[in-house]
Scaffold this motif. Structure first.
Motif, PDB file in Angstrom:
ATOM      1  N   VAL A  15       0.978  -1.338  -0.008  1.00 35.99           N
ATOM      2  CA  VAL A  15      -0.016   0.016  -0.049  1.00 35.99           C
ATOM      3  C   VAL A  15       1.021   1.375   0.170  1.00 35.99           C
ATOM      4  O   VAL A  15       0.611   2.257  -0.823  1.00 35.99           O
ATOM      5  CB  VAL A  15      -0.983  -0.017   1.195  1.00 35.99           C
ATOM      6  N   PHE A  16       1.895   1.290   0.711  1.00 37.12           N
ATOM      7  CA  PHE A  16       2.736   2.465   0.988  1.00 37.12           C
ATOM      8  C   PHE A  16       3.501   2.642  -0.536  1.00 37.12           C
ATOM      9  O   PHE A  16       3.675   3.807  -1.066  1.00 37.12           O
ATOM     10  CB  PHE A  16       3.945   2.000   1.879  1.00 37.12           C
ATOM     11  N   GLN A  17       3.889   1.676  -1.215  1.00 33.30           N
ATOM     12  CA  GLN A  17       4.183   1.804  -2.613  1.00 33.30           C
ATOM     13  C   GLN A  17       3.391   2.385  -3.498  1.00 33.30           C
ATOM     14  O   GLN A  17       3.807   3.340  -4.004  1.00 33.30           O
ATOM     15  CB  GLN A  17       4.909   0.615  -3.141  1.00 33.30           C
ATOM     16  N   LYS A  18       2.187   2.014  -3.581  1.00 34.45           N
ATOM     17  CA  LYS A  18       1.388   2.628  -4.322  1.00 34.45           C
ATOM     18  C   LYS A  18       0.759   4.078  -3.907  1.00 34.45           C
ATOM     19  O   LYS A  18       0.780   4.657  -4.890  1.00 34.45           O
ATOM     20  CB  LYS A  18       0.047   1.712  -4.452  1.00 34.45           C
ATOM     21  N   HIS A  26       3.479  10.768  -6.869  1.00 33.91           N
ATOM     22  CA  HIS A  26       4.448  11.191  -7.868  1.00 33.91           C
ATOM     23  C   HIS A  26       3.858  11.556  -9.298  1.00 33.91           C
ATOM     24  O   HIS A  26       3.934  12.512  -9.950  1.00 33.91           O
ATOM     25  CB  HIS A  26       5.461  10.241  -8.138  1.00 33.91           C
ATOM     26  N   LEU A  27       2.551  10.675  -9.665  1.00 31.51           N
ATOM     27  CA  LEU A  27       1.841  10.749 -10.684  1.00 31.51           C
ATOM     28  C   LEU A  27       1.300  12.246 -10.461  1.00 31.51           C
ATOM     29  O   LEU A  27       1.439  13.040 -11.303  1.00 31.51           O
ATOM     30  CB  LEU A  27       1.177   9.808 -10.896  1.00 31.51           C
ATOM     31  N   HIS A  28       0.580  12.534  -9.519  1.00 34.37           N
ATOM     32  CA  HIS A  28      -0.118  14.040  -9.378  1.00 34.37           C
ATOM     33  C   HIS A  28       1.010  15.055  -9.638  1.00 34.37           C
ATOM     34  O   HIS A  28       0.583  16.226  -9.959  1.00 34.37           O
ATOM     35  CB  HIS A  28      -0.769  13.866  -7.865  1.00 34.37           C
ATOM     36  N   GLU A  29       2.173  14.854  -8.982  1.00 36.90           N
ATOM     37  CA  GLU A  29       3.043  15.867  -9.041  1.00 36.90           C
ATOM     38  C   GLU A  29       3.689  16.185 -10.448  1.00 36.90           C
ATOM     39  O   GLU A  29       4.328  17.325 -10.882  1.00 36.90           O
ATOM     40  CB  GLU A  29       4.190  15.658  -7.904  1.00 36.90           C
ATOM     41  N   LEU A  41       0.678  22.753  -7.325  1.00 35.38           N
ATOM     42  CA  LEU A  41       1.263  21.495  -7.238  1.00 35.38           C
ATOM     43  C   LEU A  41       1.649  20.827  -5.929  1.00 35.38           C
ATOM     44  O   LEU A  41       1.511  19.663  -5.658  1.00 35.38           O
ATOM     45  CB  LEU A  41       2.317  21.358  -8.075  1.00 35.38           C
ATOM     46  N   ASN A  42       1.979  21.964  -5.205  1.00 35.40           N
ATOM     47  CA  ASN A  42       2.441  21.245  -3.546  1.00 35.40           C
ATOM     48  C   ASN A  42       1.121  20.750  -2.889  1.00 35.40           C
ATOM     49  O   ASN A  42       1.225  20.063  -2.018  1.00 35.40           O
ATOM     50  CB  ASN A  42       3.141  22.556  -3.102  1.00 35.40           C
ATOM     51  N   ALA A  63      -7.940  10.943  -1.276  1.00 31.98           N
ATOM     52  CA  ALA A  63      -8.614  10.246  -2.540  1.00 31.98           C
ATOM     53  C   ALA A  63      -7.705   8.975  -2.838  1.00 31.98           C
ATOM     54  O   ALA A  63      -8.379   7.954  -3.105  1.00 31.98           O
ATOM     55  CB  ALA A  63      -8.850  11.219  -3.687  1.00 31.98           C
ATOM     56  N   ASP A  64      -6.698   9.288  -2.677  1.00 32.98           N
ATOM     57  CA  ASP A  64      -5.745   8.094  -3.014  1.00 32.98           C
ATOM     58  C   ASP A  64      -5.569   6.983  -2.340  1.00 32.98           C
ATOM     59  O   ASP A  64      -5.838   5.613  -2.402  1.00 32.98           O
ATOM     60  CB  ASP A  64      -4.020   8.486  -3.347  1.00 32.98           C
TER      61      ASP A  64
END
Length: 256
Positions: free
Chosen positions: A109-112, A118-121, A167-168, A176-177
Motif C-alpha cells: 500500500v505504501f508503494q502505491k 508522484h503521478l499527481h506531481e 502542485l504542492n 482520495a488516493d
C-alpha cells in the motif's frame, strides 16, 4: 609453560566471553533491534501534511526523517521546497494501521500511495495551468467580464509561482488516493485476498485514524473494509464520530 603449546586456551576464553555477553544481553551477537522488528515493518503508515502548503509525506515512522522524507518533496519552482522539515509546520494527517503480521500488505500500500503521489506531481494536465474561481482576483474578474461581452471565454492563467504552489497542495489528492488503494485499486494490490464470481473483491480489514474526522470526506467513497477512528480524542467534534468520541470519554472515566 609456553603459551604456544596450548592454542585452545585463547579459544576457550573467547567462548566464555561470548557466553557471558549472551547471558547479559539476551540476544546473540550480530542481531539488532531493527532486525527483530523487521517482521512488523509496514504495519503502520503515517501520513503527514504541511499546515500551510498542504504538502504530503508518507512514512513508516511516527516521526519525520529530515533527510530521507525530505526527498519525497519535489522541486516545483523557487521557494516551493523547504530546506528542512520544521516540526511546527508538519503534523500527522492520518495513521493507516494493519493487523500484526500484515507488514507486506502495508508495504504494498505504501508503494502505491507513493507512486500515485508522484503521478499527481509530474503528470498534470491543462487544468493545473488555469486558476480556479476562488483564486480569481478583481482584475481577473474584470477581464473575464470584458471578454465575455466580446463573445470569448477567458480563463485566467496561473503564474509559475502559483502553479508551483498548486502542485504542492496534495492533501486532497492524497486522501482520495488512500480511499482508492484501500479499496483494492491498482494492479497487484495485496489487500485483495480473493475475487468473487460477481466481480467483487474480498479485502483485508484496515483502520485509518484521522487527526480531523472531516478530512476523510475529501474522498468520494470508502470501501467497507476500512474502519475510521480518531488519532486523539478531541475536546469537541462533529459528524458521524460524535457517538464514538463520547463512548471513548465515558470508558476513560470508568477506567479512572
Amino acid at each position: 609453560m609456553n603459551p604456544a603449546s596450548r592454542p585452545w586456551h585463547g579459544q576457550l576464553l573467547g567462548l566464555l566471553r561470548t557466553g557471558l555477553r549472551f547471558a547479559h544481553s539476551g540476544q546473540p551477537r550480530g542481531t539488532s533491534q531493527a532486525a527483530q522488528s523487521a517482521a512488523g515493518h509496514g504495519e503502520d503508515i503515517w501520513v503527514f501534511a504541511h499546515r500551510r502548503s498542504e504538502q504530503v509525506i508518507y512514512s513508516f515512522s511516527r516521526q519525520l526523517d529530515g533527510f530521507h522524507d525530505l526527498k519525497q518533496l519535489p522541486f516545483n519552482g523557487k521557494k516551493t521546497k523547504p530546506a528542512k522539515l520544521r516540526k511546527d509546520y508538519w503534523s500527522p494527517l492520518a495513521h493507516i494501521r494493519f493487523q500484526p503480521g500484515q507488514g507486506s500488505i502495508g508495504r504494498s500500500v505504501f508503494q502505491k500511495l507513493r507512486e500515485l503521489k508522484h503521478l499527481h506531481e509530474v503528470a498534470w494536465g491543462d487544468e493545473m495551468r488555469h486558476k480556479r474561481p476562488e483564486e480569481y482576483t478583481s482584475e481577473d474578474k474584470k477581464k473575464i467580464a470584458a471578454e465575455k461581452e466580446k463573445g470569448f471565454d477567458y480563463q485566467p492563467i496561473r503564474s509559475k509561482k502559483e502553479r508551483g504552489l498548486a502542485l504542492n497542495a496534495q492533501k486532497k489528492n492524497a486522501i482520495a488516493d488512500i480511499a482508492y488503494v484501500l479499496a483494492g485499486g491498482g494492479r497487484g494490490n495485496k489487500l485483495v485476498t480473493a475475487e468473487t464470481e460477481a466481480g467483487g473483491k474480498e479485502l483485508v480489514g484496515v483502520t485509518v485514524n484521522w487527526a480531523n474526522d472531516q478530512d476523510r470526506k475529501y474522498a468520494a467513497s470508502w470501501s467497507k473494509n476500512v474502519t475510521h477512528s480518531l488519532l486523539d480524542v478531541p475536546a469537541y467534534t462533529s459528524g458521524e464520530l460524535q457517538k464514538e468520541v463520547e463512548a471513548t470519554k465515558e470508558a476513560s472515566k470508568e477506567a479512572a
